[in-house]
Write a protein that holds these residues in place. Structure first.
Motif, PDB file in Angstrom:
ATOM      1  N   ALA A 362       0.840  -1.195   0.000  1.00 27.04           N
ATOM      2  CA  ALA A 362       0.000   0.000   0.000  1.00 27.04           C
ATOM      3  C   ALA A 362       0.878   1.249   0.000  1.00 27.04           C
ATOM      4  O   ALA A 362       2.063   1.204   0.359  1.00 27.04           O
ATOM      5  CB  ALA A 362      -0.911   0.000   1.219  1.00 27.04           C
ATOM      6  N   SER A 363       0.278   2.374  -0.395  1.00 28.80           N
ATOM      7  CA  SER A 363       1.031   3.623  -0.476  1.00 28.80           C
ATOM      8  C   SER A 363       1.642   3.993   0.870  1.00 28.80           C
ATOM      9  O   SER A 363       2.767   4.496   0.935  1.00 28.80           O
ATOM     10  CB  SER A 363       0.120   4.752  -0.969  1.00 28.80           C
ATOM     11  N   GLY A 364       0.892   3.740   1.953  1.00 26.11           N
ATOM     12  CA  GLY A 364       1.417   4.060   3.278  1.00 26.11           C
ATOM     13  C   GLY A 364       2.673   3.285   3.604  1.00 26.11           C
ATOM     14  O   GLY A 364       3.601   3.801   4.244  1.00 26.11           O
ATOM     15  N   ALA A 365       2.721   2.028   3.159  1.00 26.68           N
ATOM     16  CA  ALA A 365       3.900   1.202   3.419  1.00 26.68           C
ATOM     17  C   ALA A 365       5.093   1.669   2.602  1.00 26.68           C
ATOM     18  O   ALA A 365       6.245   1.462   3.001  1.00 26.68           O
ATOM     19  CB  ALA A 365       3.590  -0.259   3.098  1.00 26.68           C
ATOM     20  N   LEU A 366       4.846   2.306   1.452  1.00 23.16           N
ATOM     21  CA  LEU A 366       5.932   2.773   0.607  1.00 23.16           C
ATOM     22  C   LEU A 366       6.371   4.194   0.926  1.00 23.16           C
ATOM     23  O   LEU A 366       7.449   4.619   0.505  1.00 23.16           O
ATOM     24  CB  LEU A 366       5.506   2.707  -0.867  1.00 23.16           C
ATOM     25  N   ALA A 367       5.531   4.929   1.662  1.00 26.05           N
ATOM     26  CA  ALA A 367       5.819   6.343   1.898  1.00 26.05           C
ATOM     27  C   ALA A 367       7.121   6.549   2.669  1.00 26.05           C
ATOM     28  O   ALA A 367       7.788   7.573   2.523  1.00 26.05           O
ATOM     29  CB  ALA A 367       4.660   7.005   2.630  1.00 26.05           C
ATOM     30  N   GLY A 368       7.500   5.580   3.498  1.00 30.26           N
ATOM     31  CA  GLY A 368       8.707   5.738   4.296  1.00 30.26           C
ATOM     32  C   GLY A 368       9.922   5.033   3.743  1.00 30.26           C
ATOM     33  O   GLY A 368      10.942   4.923   4.432  1.00 30.26           O
ATOM     34  N   LEU A 369       9.858   4.565   2.492  1.00 28.70           N
ATOM     35  CA  LEU A 369      10.999   3.810   1.965  1.00 28.70           C
ATOM     36  C   LEU A 369      12.213   4.722   1.751  1.00 28.70           C
ATOM     37  O   LEU A 369      12.083   5.926   1.511  1.00 28.70           O
ATOM     38  CB  LEU A 369      10.632   3.069   0.680  1.00 28.70           C
ATOM     39  N   ASP A 370      13.386   4.142   1.862  1.00 32.98           N
ATOM     40  CA  ASP A 370      14.639   4.870   1.697  1.00 32.98           C
ATOM     41  C   ASP A 370      14.988   4.935   0.210  1.00 32.98           C
ATOM     42  O   ASP A 370      15.293   3.903  -0.405  1.00 32.98           O
ATOM     43  CB  ASP A 370      15.757   4.155   2.464  1.00 32.98           C
ATOM     44  N   PRO A 371      14.953   6.120  -0.400  1.00 30.98           N
ATOM     45  CA  PRO A 371      15.201   6.198  -1.844  1.00 30.98           C
ATOM     46  C   PRO A 371      16.592   5.715  -2.237  1.00 30.98           C
ATOM     47  O   PRO A 371      16.800   5.264  -3.369  1.00 30.98           O
ATOM     48  CB  PRO A 371      15.018   7.684  -2.160  1.00 30.98           C
ATOM     49  N   GLU A 372      17.542   5.774  -1.300  1.00 22.80           N
ATOM     50  CA  GLU A 372      18.894   5.348  -1.625  1.00 22.80           C
ATOM     51  C   GLU A 372      18.986   3.841  -1.833  1.00 22.80           C
ATOM     52  O   GLU A 372      19.950   3.338  -2.406  1.00 22.80           O
ATOM     53  CB  GLU A 372      19.865   5.781  -0.520  1.00 22.80           C
ATOM     54  N   ARG A 373      17.989   3.119  -1.369  1.00 24.65           N
ATOM     55  CA  ARG A 373      18.004   1.669  -1.512  1.00 24.65           C
ATOM     56  C   ARG A 373      17.318   1.211  -2.803  1.00 24.65           C
ATOM     57  O   ARG A 373      17.215   0.020  -3.056  1.00 24.65           O
ATOM     58  CB  ARG A 373      17.334   1.016  -0.303  1.00 24.65           C
TER      59      ARG A 373
END
Length: 495
Positions: A362-373
């Motif tokens: 879900a979008s909420g689960a992706l909102a905190g992802l680390d873009p560097e990864r």
């Protein structure tokens, strides 16, 4: 259409299945309503009256025909093609929003008052949102009664009824049979047994339907763990309001076989609606193909394999994320990027019949992802993180009820969203039948090979004659290339 009596009478007398779902025929002498293609002998013209919805028939005191089962006819293609408030309301009601949020929730989503929505639906459909939702609850109840062994009390609440008494009264009124009698009739039909916990049903559509591009596209772009092609069926996981589900969809000459496994049967209405939306089953292929055939360079493609549908999505936010991951990379690379997100952030599920492992995050689960990864170019990382933040915050909504032009403007304002990404989301997530991809490399190559203009501006000008069905023209143009999206996968092996 129901106001054009002469046209309706001709459709009924010729038993024309193309008009199933467009209108309903009520017979004044028997107090029964039917679909136009009902196999019984048509009634006398003076005994026919026509309604725009099954809910309007029920409100007028008619009950459903036991032969043609008008409640199971395809939905009106108007509600998918149109973008006005009535069409958006119908898509939301079809998704079960009234059952979950009531009429105030429906009105809030549309930005109108409850009274305005009631007035608009009554004027066009002869029934308000509560009556329309009631008709849908009756159909959901019938599916559960006939295809599961659930106790009737569980069927009642799973279908959205507030009480068992209301459930019993509605079923008797609509089908002229008690719930137990409906189940008894289904048992006598000698249907093959199904796996316990699995709901098996048929999804009707208007012929013709060409499954090659529809299922070929879904299988070729399937995200491992979330989707697969197995034993002639497209299978995927579904994230639903009350739980999750797994669906298997198999094309047949006159229907799509649908096998649903749900953790909560209250999600049945939305699951069916999502499957129909995904496969574009409420389209009117005759109207689409007739319009596209007016172009002599498109006509041979249409004549070769008519009835192409637009493969859509079960979740607009999911597709938007996948569209960004697919920017300027191959289909295989896009699948790999999406699979990594799924493994890292998706919710695990059990699949006893195949190889599905996760819900798409879900979008909420992706909102905190680390873009560097993310194994993506820096610019695309920013595009993806900005998108999921907007989706998680609710400032961007990509549902079946979304205002398409407003969504286009909001997407175009995000960094990294060019015309191709905006239009492919409009076509597959928002269901816009007129979305167009003149900058798509495959479309430009196909146009050049056919003798059509190949520059985006010139092709857009030529495509004006294809409106309002340019999204379907895209499906035909893509067939010029020999790409896996245009072919059903080989039987037997999972994708």
């Amino acid at each position: 259409m129901h106001t054009d009596t002469e046209r309706c009478v001709r459709a009924v007398q010729s038993k024309d299945s193309r008009f199933d779902g467009w209108f309903f025929t009520a017979v004044l002498t028997t107090r029964i309503y039917c679909r136009p293609s009902c196999p019984v002998v048509p009634p006398k013209v003076e005994n026919m009256t026509f309604y725009p919805s099954s809910a309007a028939c029920q409100q007028a005191g008619f009950r459903a025909c036991k032969r043609c089962r008008p409640d199971t006819s395809p939905g009106s293609p108007e509600w998918n093609a149109r973008a006005d408030s009535v069409a958006r309301a119908m898509r939301l009601i079809r998704d079960g929003v009234v059952d979950r949020e009531g009429v105030p929730g429906l009105a809030t989503r549309l930005g109108y008052s409850a009274r305005q929505i009631e007035r608009q639906l009554l004027a066009e459909l002869g029934a308000g949102p509560l009556a329309l939702a009631r008709a849908q609850r009756a159909q959901t109840a019938r599916v559960l009664i006939e295809t599961t062994g659930l106790p009737m009390a569980e069927v009642a609440f799973a279908a959205g009824f507030s009480s068992i008494r209301t459930f019993n009264d509605t079923v008797r009124e609509v089908f002229a049979l008690a719930p137990g009698e409906l189940r008894g009739r289904a048992a006598r039909s000698a249907k093959p047994p199904v796996t316990p916990g699995v709901i098996a049903l048929r999804l009707p559509y208007r012929a013709p339907l060409n499954p090659s591009n529809l299922f070929g596209h879904l299988a070729a772009t399937a995200v491992p763990g979330v989707e697969e092609w197995r034993d002639g069926a497209y299978r995927r996981t579904l994230d639903l309001p009350y739980g999750h589900g797994i669906v298997a969809l198999t094309p047949h000459p006159d229907h799509i076989a649908c096998r649903l496994s749900l953790t909560d049967p209250r999600d049945l209405t939305l699951a069916i609606s999502r499957c129909r939306w995904l496969l574009d089953l409420d389209a009117d292929p005759v109207a689409v193909d007739e319009q596209l055939r007016t172009d002599p360079l498109l006509a041979p493609l249409v004549d070769k394999a008519p009835g192409r549908r637009v493969p859509r999505t079960v979740d607009g936010a999911e597709f938007a994320v996948r569209a960004v991951l697919g920017q300027q990379v191959s289909t295989a690379a896009a699948r790999t990027h999406a699979a990594r997100l799924v493994t890292a952030h998706g919710t695990p599920v059990d699949d006893s019949e195949g190889g599905l492992t996760h819900l798409f995050p879900a979008s909420g689960a992706l909102a905190g992802l680390d873009p560097e990864r993310l194994a993506l170019p820096r610019s695309r990382r920013r595009t993806l993180t900005t998108l999921v933040e907007a989706l998680a915050a609710g400032s961007l909504r990509l549902g079946t009820d979304t205002d398409r032009e407003q969504a286009r403007a909001e997407l175009a304002a995000l960094p990294g969203f060019g015309p191709w990404t905006v239009e492919v989301i409009a076509m597959r997530a928002l269901g816009d039948p007129d979305a167009f991809l003149p900058t798509d490399l495959g479309i430009r190559r196909s146009a050049q090979e056919l003798g059509l203009p190949s520059t985006p501006a010139a092709l857009t000008a030529r495509a004006a004659a294809w409106r309002p069905w340019r999204a379907y023209a895209v499906q035909y143009l893509w067939t010029v290339d020999d790409h896996p999206i245009n072919h059903l996968p080989a039987q037997g092996s999972p994708s």
